[in-house]
Write an enzyme that holds these catalytic residues in place. Structure first.
Site, PDB file in Angstrom:
ATOM      1  N   TRP A 138      42.616 -50.282   9.073  1.00  0.00           N
ATOM      2  CA  TRP A 138      43.384 -51.493   8.782  1.00  0.00           C
ATOM      3  C   TRP A 138      42.746 -52.144   7.551  1.00  0.00           C
ATOM      4  CZ3 TRP A 138      42.259 -56.833  10.994  1.00  0.00           C
ATOM      5  CH2 TRP A 138      43.311 -57.720  10.743  1.00  0.00           C
ATOM      6  N   ASP A 219      38.312 -52.395  18.586  1.00  0.00           N
ATOM      7  CA  ASP A 219      39.468 -53.191  18.186  1.00  0.00           C
ATOM      8  C   ASP A 219      40.662 -52.716  19.014  1.00  0.00           C
ATOM      9  OD1 ASP A 219      41.448 -54.601  16.960  1.00  0.00           O
ATOM     10  OD2 ASP A 219      41.010 -53.927  14.920  1.00  0.00           O
ATOM     11  N   ALA A 221      44.213 -53.663  19.700  1.00  0.00           N
ATOM     12  CA  ALA A 221      45.272 -54.559  19.215  1.00  0.00           C
ATOM     13  C   ALA A 221      46.674 -54.103  19.602  1.00  0.00           C
ATOM     14  CB  ALA A 221      45.188 -54.679  17.694  1.00  0.00           C
ATOM     15  N   LYS A 254      50.857 -58.102  19.353  1.00  0.00           N
ATOM     16  CA  LYS A 254      51.880 -57.047  19.399  1.00  0.00           C
ATOM     17  C   LYS A 254      52.407 -56.843  20.816  1.00  0.00           C
ATOM     18  CE  LYS A 254      49.758 -56.327  15.466  1.00  0.00           C
ATOM     19  NZ  LYS A 254      50.135 -56.216  14.090  1.00  0.00           N
TER      20      LYS A 254
HETATM   21  C1  LMR Z   1      49.600 -54.629  10.152  1.00  0.00           C
HETATM   22  O1  LMR Z   1      48.638 -53.865  10.025  1.00  0.00           O
HETATM   23  O2  LMR Z   1      50.680 -54.448   9.586  1.00  0.00           O
HETATM   24  C2  LMR Z   1      49.484 -55.837  11.036  1.00  0.00           C
HETATM   25  O3  LMR Z   1      48.330 -55.778  11.778  1.00  0.00           O
HETATM   26  C3  LMR Z   1      49.658 -57.096  10.292  1.00  0.00           C
HETATM   27  C4  LMR Z   1      48.409 -57.501   9.565  1.00  0.00           C
HETATM   28  O4  LMR Z   1      47.886 -58.565   9.865  1.00  0.00           O
HETATM   29  O5  LMR Z   1      47.958 -56.767   8.674  1.00  0.00           O
END
Ligand code: LMR
Length: 403
Positions: A138, A219, A221, A254
């Site tokens: 991420w 993590d 999520a 989410k």
């Molecule tokens: C994403 O990766 O698209 C989501 O988790 C939104 C973000 O905060 O980046």
């Protein structure tokens, strides 16, 4: 006289301009595109077959209850809504384990807040500690580590060509890591690749992490959007069972669809009771210094859902509907093009396609397909009707237009 070389002007002149967040910029780029058949596969939000990111039925019902029953908006304290945190524990740690005395949790502003708090805790304990991060990850992971003062060491997580995890590289990195280093692990539905560890691989990771004295920072999520609520926590639970200390950054954004309400929690796991107390007091002090108290609404809503059997059942059913829909898009994409076959074995909202940044921007300009610059797609942005449209654009881009 103000000395212009040392005053606020000089202070701010030291700043360097920052580019807008590339991923979040897609929101307005997409919105402003007038083409009616545009496809939004950008930011990670769930969408239903109608292209809507719905407020979950159980969430709407809980919001009504909250509106009617909330008698005060007085402060709750740096830990936030502890009923929310307690109600989450069996979901994260398992109904029978429930977390136990070793687990302490606080409500945080989203999973991002939980990660930031975890990293500040680590940095307070060991300034400049090193976090091992499989890449790609991420895009906000490394900036959060840096902002908290931590160092990042990377290894290559994913082979885009074969669409599989480079487990050997991960093992080589973990075997190089030193006692006291931190390992960031995606609990499920890896962002951006969708490629998760198998249970056997989780067992190996748990063993190495414990044997080398590493601190797992998990993590979590997307629980419930991969293989199911229990299945998606299995890897995290294996690691926790093997170690004495762990941190779990949790997001309800989410799986409860609470995105903008910023709803998450940081769980700390420490087997030693004295250490658990020490960690707890530091987490609370750091939360106080960061946001004083987390925003209440999302946590209160999730608590109402989880504490009411009928609402909890409705939430689980709708989460399962979302999960099954995303999985069906995954299969449809894999069936549509042999180059997408690897997506079949992945989980959650995301996959990372073998496309270059130039191809990503071509897909946007020529086909109105919006995806992250990395080549990540959010599968929830597709439907049974639009999978063939996307597959055709993908093939045209790879074969003719950009071969
Ligand atoms: C994403 O990766 O698209 C989501 O988790 C939104 C973000 O905060 O980046």
């Amino acid at each position: 006289m103000i000395d212009l070389n040392t005053g606020p002007a000089a202070l701010f002149d030291n700043l360097r301009p920052q580019a807008p967040d590339a991923l979040l910029s897609l929101i307005s780029l997409f919105k402003n595109d007038p083409r009616p058949d545009k496809l939004d596969l950008g930011v990670g939000v769930y969408k239903n077959e109608a292209g809507v990111t719905p407020v979950l039925r159980a969430v709407k019902a809980a919001e009504r209850i909250l509106l009617e029953t909330q008698g005060s908006k007085s402060y709750l304290g740096p830990e936030g809504d502890m009923g929310f945190v307690e109600a989450l524990k069996p979901i994260v740690f398992g109904a029978s384990a429930g977390g136990g005395e070793e687990v302490f949790g606080v409500q945080t502003p989203g999973g991002t807040g939980a990660l930031r708090l975890a990293c500040e805790l680590i940095n307070a304990a060991r300034p400049g500690a090193r976090v091992w991060l499989g890449t790609p990850s991420w895009p906000n992971h490394a900036p959060i580590f840096a902002a908290a003062g931590l160092k990042t060491a990377t290894y290559s997580w994913f082979d885009t060509k074969t669409q599989t995890v480079r487990f050997d590289e991960m093992m080589a990195a973990l075997n190089k890591a030193e006692a006291g280093d931190v390992v960031l692990l995606h609990g499920c539905c890896h962002n951006p690749t969708g490629a998760d560890l198998t249970l056997d691989q989780w067992k190996t990771v748990a063993h190495v992490v414990a044997a080398r004295g590493l601190l797992p920072l998990i993590d979590l999520a997307y629980q419930g959007l991969g293989e199911g609520l229990e299945e998606d926590a299995a890897g995290a639970r294996l690691v926790i069972a093997a170690v004495d200390d762990a941190l779990i950054a949790y997001s309800c954004d989410k799986n409860f669809g609470l995105y903008r309400d910023r709803t998450g929690a940081l769980f700390t796991f420490n087997r030693n009771a004295d250490r658990a107390d020490l960690v707890r007091s530091n987490v609370l002090a750091l939360a106080r210094a960061n946001w004083s108290m987390p925003p209440d609404h999302g946590g209160a809503v999730a608590r109402i859902v989880l504490e009411d059997a009928a609402l909890a059942a409705s939430w689980r059913a709708e989460l399962e509907e979302m999960r099954v829909r995303i999985a069906s898009v995954r299969v449809a994409l894999a069936d549509a093009d042999p180059r997408l076959d690897g997506l079949r074995r992945q989980h959650g909202m995301f996959s990372l396609l073998p496309v270059s940044p130039a191809q990503v921007s071509h897909l946007r300009s020529a086909h109105a397909v919006y995806m992250a610059g990395s080549g990540r797609i959010n599968l929830a942005g597709l439907t049974a009707a639009t999978v063939p449209v996307f597959a055709q654009a993908f093939a045209a881009c790879l074969e003719g237009e950009f071969a």
